[in-house]
Design an enzyme around this catalytic site. Structure first.
Site, PDB file in Angstrom:
ATOM      1  N   ASP A  91      29.012 -15.651  63.976  1.00 28.52           N
ATOM      2  CA  ASP A  91      29.150 -16.194  65.872  1.00 28.52           C
ATOM      3  C   ASP A  91      30.057 -16.883  66.446  1.00 28.52           C
ATOM      4  O   ASP A  91      30.285 -17.546  66.705  1.00 28.52           O
ATOM      5  CB  ASP A  91      27.859 -16.944  65.515  1.00 28.52           C
ATOM      6  CG  ASP A  91      27.467 -17.713  66.509  1.00 28.52           C
ATOM      7  OD1 ASP A  91      26.778 -18.784  67.005  1.00 28.52           O
ATOM      8  OD2 ASP A  91      27.426 -16.586  67.979  1.00 28.52           O
ATOM      9  N   HIS A 111      26.766 -16.010  70.305  1.00 32.21           N
ATOM     10  CA  HIS A 111      24.998 -16.270  70.653  1.00 32.21           C
ATOM     11  C   HIS A 111      25.259 -16.805  72.148  1.00 32.21           C
ATOM     12  O   HIS A 111      24.381 -17.170  73.263  1.00 32.21           O
ATOM     13  CB  HIS A 111      24.361 -17.441  69.823  1.00 32.21           C
ATOM     14  CG  HIS A 111      24.427 -18.732  69.774  1.00 32.21           C
ATOM     15  ND1 HIS A 111      25.406 -19.023  69.042  1.00 32.21           N
ATOM     16  CD2 HIS A 111      24.352 -19.228  70.690  1.00 32.21           C
ATOM     17  CE1 HIS A 111      25.400 -20.504  69.234  1.00 32.21           C
ATOM     18  NE2 HIS A 111      24.732 -21.044  70.182  1.00 32.21           N
ATOM     19  N   SER A 153      27.593 -25.849  71.800  1.00 27.68           N
ATOM     20  CA  SER A 153      27.658 -24.734  70.604  1.00 27.68           C
ATOM     21  C   SER A 153      28.504 -23.692  71.784  1.00 27.68           C
ATOM     22  O   SER A 153      28.837 -24.101  72.834  1.00 27.68           O
ATOM     23  CB  SER A 153      26.926 -23.492  71.354  1.00 27.68           C
ATOM     24  OG  SER A 153      24.894 -23.479  70.587  1.00 27.68           O
ATOM     25  N   GLY A 154      30.154 -23.865  71.460  1.00 28.73           N
ATOM     26  CA  GLY A 154      30.193 -22.692  71.668  1.00 28.73           C
ATOM     27  C   GLY A 154      31.868 -23.862  71.658  1.00 28.73           C
ATOM     28  O   GLY A 154      32.772 -23.936  71.132  1.00 28.73           O
ATOM     29  N   GLY A 188      23.889 -26.903  74.291  1.00 23.24           N
ATOM     30  CA  GLY A 188      24.228 -26.557  74.875  1.00 23.24           C
ATOM     31  C   GLY A 188      26.064 -28.278  74.307  1.00 23.24           C
ATOM     32  O   GLY A 188      26.495 -27.214  74.961  1.00 23.24           O
TER      33      GLY A 188
END
Lengths: 375, 240
Positions: free
Chosen positions: B91, B42, B184-185, B182
């Site tokens: 995701d 995403h 994410s990942g 922020g």
């Protein structure tokens, strides 16, 4: 742009938003993409909305976009979902490019009927929705939104009970009755819901998940009997049929490249086994080099080879003595996978020895800099 | 990271910052090989092209380049073909870096879990990132300890979403320590018995975090994707 009024470029206008390109105008109307508001009598919205959110993405992760659908389940007001959407994704008039607010009475009715329900669970009505900011219905030179009789009370994220109530779609056929008339647990068969039933565990999956290369049923029934390959073909992961001679030849033939998956493995303590054209082969050690060992370990996702041995090839019941030999000119193709560097299938190997490797795992997961420092 | 603390250089050498001009840091990412990193799919909505992205490693303070810092352009982005934007399922994406990193004490890959190897519920693991801390975006890398939560318990927190086998939950009922925008990942990592660290999750989604903290965080379940990840690396390494 959705409407022609967006400028095609900024003409050097510094205040023009950098994103103001032909495909992504700011300032104009934009199509609604917020899932819970996809069944409104209007299709375009404009930001910021009446909660101060700057984009639909921000709205989609906002507290309010979870609060309102949950509140709708309490049936506190028939048009609550409609009001919520006029605030979350305000209507944008494509002609004037202006936002059209909800009427004050719609806001007041929603708040009066539902605020107390929130109070019961210790929550408050969203601060930013002060009804005084909205115009009265029929007020001179200002338009506002009121629901007409065929507005949908439930959002696409809801299931509509027989009694007219809305419950979240995750409650549909979840084994608990949530509708006051229990209708959310009626007709729960996959077929009634337009889904496909997995024979094993009777779970339901969408039809477009059948034979798509991804097993979704626990026993993977959705990925069987998906193709009719002939005897000289093998089935790809996406169920295409490819001639067996192309299987593990170092070049992709299946669209999903699955004819080149899992072609090389180690067995019996390190002996290299290559699966080619649908058969398993040992690798004759004649002509082998350490570079080939590195290629082999790398393609199995392991670290560079620790050791390479040529081991006596005793007669292995598991594999009839089938040999692959290193192509003499393999080094011209050294970016290829191992199976593309071998050929000359045969029954003999002059040295009568096969290749055996030790491939360690990658060095990973250590953090030397974080060691304790004596003080 | 909400409820966490400022980390120190070298504590999480696999953590990277996925950056795109002019914004700078957009998402977290995780180094899994000398040329390979992971992040969530995403992060690329609206910025799908690899050439607008770079990966920064060996850094602790985003505002102060460190002597251990390494920066690589992203050569290619491999988003999972089943990534579903509406329900944030599958995701995950693999990043191929333009060139190999130099493995140092401050830049090192994390291990991937073996197939089928899931962390036990109630095991304590760690999340890290430069995301929201509740009232601001930090410059220094933050870290927090979270507890793995079973899928059934996790589902009870999220009425509107379905927790699939591609997701992993961690955190606390009150959301006291949690990932946020922020992050994410970024990684959810657990220490193995042999002292090595393995990657079990990538920060993916959760309930709203900076104004009201509620419920655990939801992570891309790496164990579900180990075979897929290794396959993408193999196919691109050998140009298949």
């Amino acid at each position: 742009c959705i409407s022609t009024s967006c400028s095609t470029s900024c003409h050097g206008n510094t205040s023009c938003d950098l994103r103001n390109t032909a495909s992504n105008c700011t300032g104009g109307c934009e199509p609604i993409s917020l899932e819970i508001c996809m069944n409104l009598p209007y299709n375009f919205t404009k930001f910021p909305n009446y909660l101060g959110h700057q984009s639909q993405k921000e709205t989609s992760v906002s507290w309010e976009s979870s609060l309102f659908p949950a509140l709708v389940q309490t049936n506190c007001y028939k048009y609550l979902m409609f009001f919520a959407c006029t605030v979350l994704v305000p209507m944008c008039d494509p002609l004037t490019q202006h936002r059209v607010p909800p009427c004050r009475s719609l806001c007041r009715n929603s708040k009066e009927r539902c605020e107390t329900v929130l109070g019961i669970v210790g929550l408050q009505w969203p601060e930013d929705t002060d009804c005084a900011q909205f115009p009265e219905e029929g007020q001179a030179n200002s338009t506002c939104l009121m629901p007409d009789q065929d507005v949908k009370e439930c959002s696409p994220s809801h299931f509509k009970c027989g009694s007219g109530r809305c419950v979240l779609s995750s409650k549909r056929c979840d084994g608990h009755t949530d509708c006051d008339d229990d209708s959310d647990e009626d007709a729960c068969g996959c077929v009634e819901r337009g889904l496909w039933e997995c024979p094993g565990d009777r779970s339901c999956i969408r039809h477009n998940m059948i034979c798509d290369g991804f097993p979704d049923c626990n026993q993977q029934e959705d990925e069987v009997n998906c193709s009719a390959c002939s005897s000289h073909e093998l089935e790809c992961n996406n169920h295409e049929c490819v001639h067996r001679s192309f299987w593990c030849d170092g070049r992709k033939h299946c669209k999903d490249s699955s004819d080149e998956w899992n072609c090389v493995s180690l067995f019996d303590g390190g002996k290299v086994l290559v699966y080619k054209s649908g058969l398993e082969y040992q690798v004759c050690a004649d002509g082998w080099s350490s570079n080939l060992s590195s290629i082999t370990c790398t393609q199995m996702g392991l670290g560079s080879s620790l050791s390479t041995q040529a081991v006596e090839a005793e007669s292995l019941s598991v594999i009839r003595r089938r040999w692959l030999h290193v192509h003499p000119d393999w080094s011209q193709h050294d970016t290829s996978a191992l199976q593309g560097l071998l050929g000359k299938r045969g029954q003999s190997c002059p040295s009568h020895t096969s290749v055996s490797l030790q491939c360690p795992k990658h060095d990973c997961g250590r953090r030397p800099a974080a060691r304790m420092v004596k003080r | 990271i909400l409820g966490g603390r400022t980390s120190r250089p070298g504590r999480w050498p696999w953590q990277c910052s996925l950056q795109s001009d002019p914004s700078g840091h957009i998402c977290g990412c995780v180094l899994i090989g000398r040329k390979w990193a992971l992040t969530v799919a995403h992060c690329f909505e609206g910025r799908e092209s690899a050439d607008v992205w770079k990966v920064v490693l060996g850094i602790n303070n985003l505002d102060h380049p460190s002597p251990y810092m390494q920066t690589r352009q992203v050569k290619s982005i491999i988003v999972h073909s089943r990534y579903n934007r509406a329900v944030v399922d599958y995701d995950i994406s693999v990043l191929e870096l333009e060139s190999e990193v130099e493995v140092t004490s401050y830049v090192r890959p994390i291990c991937l879990p073996d197939r089928g190897q899931l962390p036990k519920p109630d095991k304590y693991c760690h999340i890290t990132g430069w995301g929201h801390v509740g009232n601001r975006m930090p410059f220094k890398l933050q870290e927090g300890e979270v507890r793995i939560i079973s899928v059934s318990q996790c589902q009870s927190y999220f009425d509107m979403k379905t927790i699939t086998s591609r997701m992993l939950c961690a955190g606390y009922e009150a959301g006291t320590i949690d990932s946020c925008m922020g992050d994410s990942g970024g990684p959810l990592v657990c220490e193995e018995d042999d002292g090595r660290w393995s990657l079990y999750g990538l920060t993916s989604w959760g309930s709203v975090c900076f104004s009201k903290v509620l419920g655990p965080g939801v992570y891309a379940n790496i164990t579900h994707f180990t075979e897929w990840i290794e396959r993408q690396i193999y196919l691109r390494t050998f140009h298949l």
